[in-house]
Design a protein around this motif. Structure first.
Motif, PDB file in Angstrom:
ATOM      1  N   LYS A   4       0.836  -1.295   0.081  1.00 34.66           N
ATOM      2  CA  LYS A   4      -0.047   0.208  -0.029  1.00 34.66           C
ATOM      3  C   LYS A   4       0.642   1.279  -0.075  1.00 34.66           C
ATOM      4  O   LYS A   4       0.499   2.251  -0.653  1.00 34.66           O
ATOM      5  N   TYR A   5       1.996   1.279   0.660  1.00 33.43           N
ATOM      6  CA  TYR A   5       2.772   2.506   0.856  1.00 33.43           C
ATOM      7  C   TYR A   5       3.572   2.645  -0.422  1.00 33.43           C
ATOM      8  O   TYR A   5       4.187   3.658  -0.518  1.00 33.43           O
ATOM      9  N   THR A  50       4.092   6.268   6.127  1.00 28.64           N
ATOM     10  CA  THR A  50       3.004   5.416   5.640  1.00 28.64           C
ATOM     11  C   THR A  50       3.059   4.134   6.541  1.00 28.64           C
ATOM     12  O   THR A  50       2.091   3.755   7.033  1.00 28.64           O
ATOM     13  N   THR A  53       2.539   4.753  10.260  1.00 30.13           N
ATOM     14  CA  THR A  53       0.840   4.987  10.541  1.00 30.13           C
ATOM     15  C   THR A  53       0.058   3.802  10.302  1.00 30.13           C
ATOM     16  O   THR A  53      -0.929   3.552  11.259  1.00 30.13           O
ATOM     17  N   ASP A  54       0.332   3.002   9.325  1.00 35.63           N
ATOM     18  CA  ASP A  54      -0.671   1.745   9.035  1.00 35.63           C
ATOM     19  C   ASP A  54      -0.397   0.698  10.177  1.00 35.63           C
ATOM     20  O   ASP A  54      -1.391   0.148  10.587  1.00 35.63           O
ATOM     21  N   SER A  55       0.966   0.718  10.770  1.00 32.43           N
ATOM     22  CA  SER A  55       1.175  -0.294  11.738  1.00 32.43           C
ATOM     23  C   SER A  55       0.230   0.125  13.240  1.00 32.43           C
ATOM     24  O   SER A  55      -0.418  -0.715  13.942  1.00 32.43           O
ATOM     25  N   GLN A  57      -2.398   1.878  13.126  1.00 32.56           N
ATOM     26  CA  GLN A  57      -3.716   1.533  12.928  1.00 32.56           C
ATOM     27  C   GLN A  57      -4.089   0.122  13.023  1.00 32.56           C
ATOM     28  O   GLN A  57      -5.261  -0.327  13.590  1.00 32.56           O
ATOM     29  N   ASP A  58      -3.185  -0.762  12.623  1.00 33.25           N
ATOM     30  CA  ASP A  58      -3.365  -2.154  12.446  1.00 33.25           C
ATOM     31  C   ASP A  58      -3.379  -2.705  14.280  1.00 33.25           C
ATOM     32  O   ASP A  58      -4.225  -3.412  14.421  1.00 33.25           O
ATOM     33  N   LYS A  77       1.928  -7.249  10.181  1.00 32.87           N
ATOM     34  CA  LYS A  77       1.483  -6.142  10.271  1.00 32.87           C
ATOM     35  C   LYS A  77       1.599  -5.504  11.763  1.00 32.87           C
ATOM     36  O   LYS A  77       1.777  -6.565  12.726  1.00 32.87           O
TER      37      LYS A  77
END
Length: 509
Positions: A4-5, A50, A53-55, A57-58, A77
């Motif tokens: 995604k990133y 990115t 931030t994704d980690s 949020q996961d 993740k």
């Protein structure tokens, strides 16, 4: 499926065979998942931001739905981002004007990273220099190191339905992942396929960020690049009045004041400050006169003793400041010294033994030339002393640091040490402040003021101490601030000198 990133048009769509080989090295030897090649510092930082931030949020999603925790780990993740560098160009090392962001050895370097909001500018500075000088391949991906939930507990655990259900399933901090082998120089460097890119792993950094908040009462993001350390509330009070004055100036480069409990005040709000009261709630309260570029001044009341000094500088080191200076009081050991005289350390006799395991006391701690000059020049300017008076009022030599506040009760046994090392003063914190500066490659200095002379009958009794404080504290603090403002004008290239770096060292400052 493309990560995604990496689904952003700033990333180059095609990679060369050589770049693929470099990616494979990081995948195989550092357990990096979903790697991408970044062509410049901006791409790398965007990818790291990115990923982080994704980690987070996961993890937030997972604690809200415990059944997804296992899936999270299976997909790797909720992990720290990984930054890897392959570089060639060590033969050009003599052409670099810096002592950092240069390749001493061709090869692979990597590290886990955290908190891009705090370190974005730092990463950008290091990577931009590397990209401009060397043949480079920069790889960003997911590491195999899960972010310990402890370091995100306020942000993440608030989303948990029942913490008791998931506590045993979440990653917790482990001391073995937070040691200082890289900074201590005890890593088997030549045996590493991928050498460390920075002194601190993501876990070690996160640990210190939480400790800074705990001890100082302010978030790590409030800390400035220039730090004063003291152990007296009087210096805090005077620093507040100095900040109030500077913020009121129309052309001031300073923007705001931060005090414990993360209270931020602009110039017009300074009357609302609760500087003294706020500090009572924290063991080592910190106060910040901030600038937009973070090149302002932070003052930390570390309390008394070498253990406190080590504790605080252990954690401040992860912020990669440009300088820290100890403003302390000392016992003058020479007959010619007088109360209120200043002492600059040209050497340190570490008799406190607090850091002996991390840095042997047999290792000399050289003065940092730029810091010494700034301190000496500032004394002369602030006190308006001519050269002859400077010679009488400012002594340069060896400072003995002890862990025993009542060393005077053992002076017979200590006299031999004083004579052999030609000591001019004794204190409790300077040796550790210098040792950790040397150990963590942070420019350091000490400006001590003679507050008593026990060997010559002048003990720090109450009435004498009060007189000393009234006469010298403001001048002492003003010299320290002036010195940091001089050093700020030099810039990091002249401050972070080769003398602080090893001949085998990390790429990042």
């Amino acid at each position: 499926m493309e990560p995604k990133y990496a689904q952003n048009n700033i990333f180059s769509p095609a990679i060369s065979l050589q770049e693929q080989l470099h990616m494979d090295v990081f995948t195989k030897n550092a357990a990096v998942y979903d790697p991408v090649v970044c062509r410049n510092a901006q791409e790398a930082i965007l990818a790291l931001e990115t990923l982080y931030t994704d980690s987070v949020q996961d993890l937030r999603n997972a604690v809200g739905s415990p059944s997804t925790l296992q899936d999270l780990k299976l997909q790797f993740k909720g992990t720290y981002p990984y930054l890897g560098i392959w570089g060639s160009g060590a033969e050009h090392i003599c052409e670099a004007l810096r002592s950092w962001a240069i390749l001493r050895e061709d090869g692979y370097y990597g590290t886990t990273v955290t908190h891009p909001d705090l370190f974005k500018e730092y990463w950008g500075q290091q990577l931009s220099h590397l990209f401009s000088v060397h043949e480079l391949c920069c790889v960003v991906g997911r590491s195999s190191r899960f972010i310990p939930i402890y370091f995100l507990k306020e942000d993440v655990l608030s989303h948990a339905k029942d913490i008791s259900e998931i506590k045993g399933m979440l990653t917790m901090p482990s001391p073995k992942d937070m040691d200082d082998q890289v900074a201590n120089g005890t890593v088997a460097w030549d045996q590493l396929m991928i050498k460390p890119l920075s002194y601190f792993s993501a876990e070690r950094t996160d640990y210190s960020l939480t400790r800074i908040q705990h001890y100082c009462g302010t978030h790590a993001s409030s800390f400035q690049n220039f730090i004063l350390l003291t152990n007296y509330q009087r210096y805090i009070d005077l620093f507040f009045y100095y900040a109030k004055q500077r913020l009121s100036e129309e052309d001031s480069s300073y923007t705001h004041w931060v005090e414990p409990k993360d209270t931020e005040l602009l110039a017009q709000d300074m009357e609302l400050s609760k500087t003294r009261e706020a500090g009572h709630h924290f063991q080592m309260p910190a106060y910040h006169l901030a600038r937009a570029d973070r090149n302002g001044i932070s003052l930390v009341n570390i309390g008394v003793g070498p253990s406190n000094a080590k504790n605080m500088t252990d954690h401040l080191a992860v912020l990669r400041p440009h300088c820290w200076i100890m403003l302390g009081h000392c016992a003058g050991l020479r007959q010619s010294q007088r109360l209120g005289d200043y002492v600059l350390a040209h050497g340190y006799m570490r008799d406190d033994h607090v850091l002996d395991e991390g840095l042997s006391p047999n290792i000399p701690l050289p003065p940092v030339e730029a810091v010494q000059k700034a301190l000496r020049d500032s004394i002369q300017e602030v006190c308006q002393l001519d050269d002859a008076t400077m010679t009488r009022r400012v002594r340069c030599g060896t400072i003995v640091s002890t862990g025993d506040r009542n060393w005077e009760l053992d002076v017979v046994n200590r006299s031999k040490t004083f004579r052999q090392c030609r000591a001019i003063a004794l204190d409790m914190e300077s040796g550790i402040v210098a040792a950790n500066g040397f150990r963590f490659r942070v420019p350091y200095g000490t400006l001590l003021c003679v507050s008593d002379r026990p060997l010559h009958g002048e003990l720090k009794l109450h009435s004498m101490a009060q007189t000393f404080y009234e006469q010298r504290v403001k001048e002492h603090l003003t010299i320290g601030i002036h010195a940091l403002e001089v050093l700020r004008e030099l810039g990091p290239d002249q401050l972070h000198t080769p003398e602080l770096r090893g001949f085998q060292d990390v790429l990042f400052r």
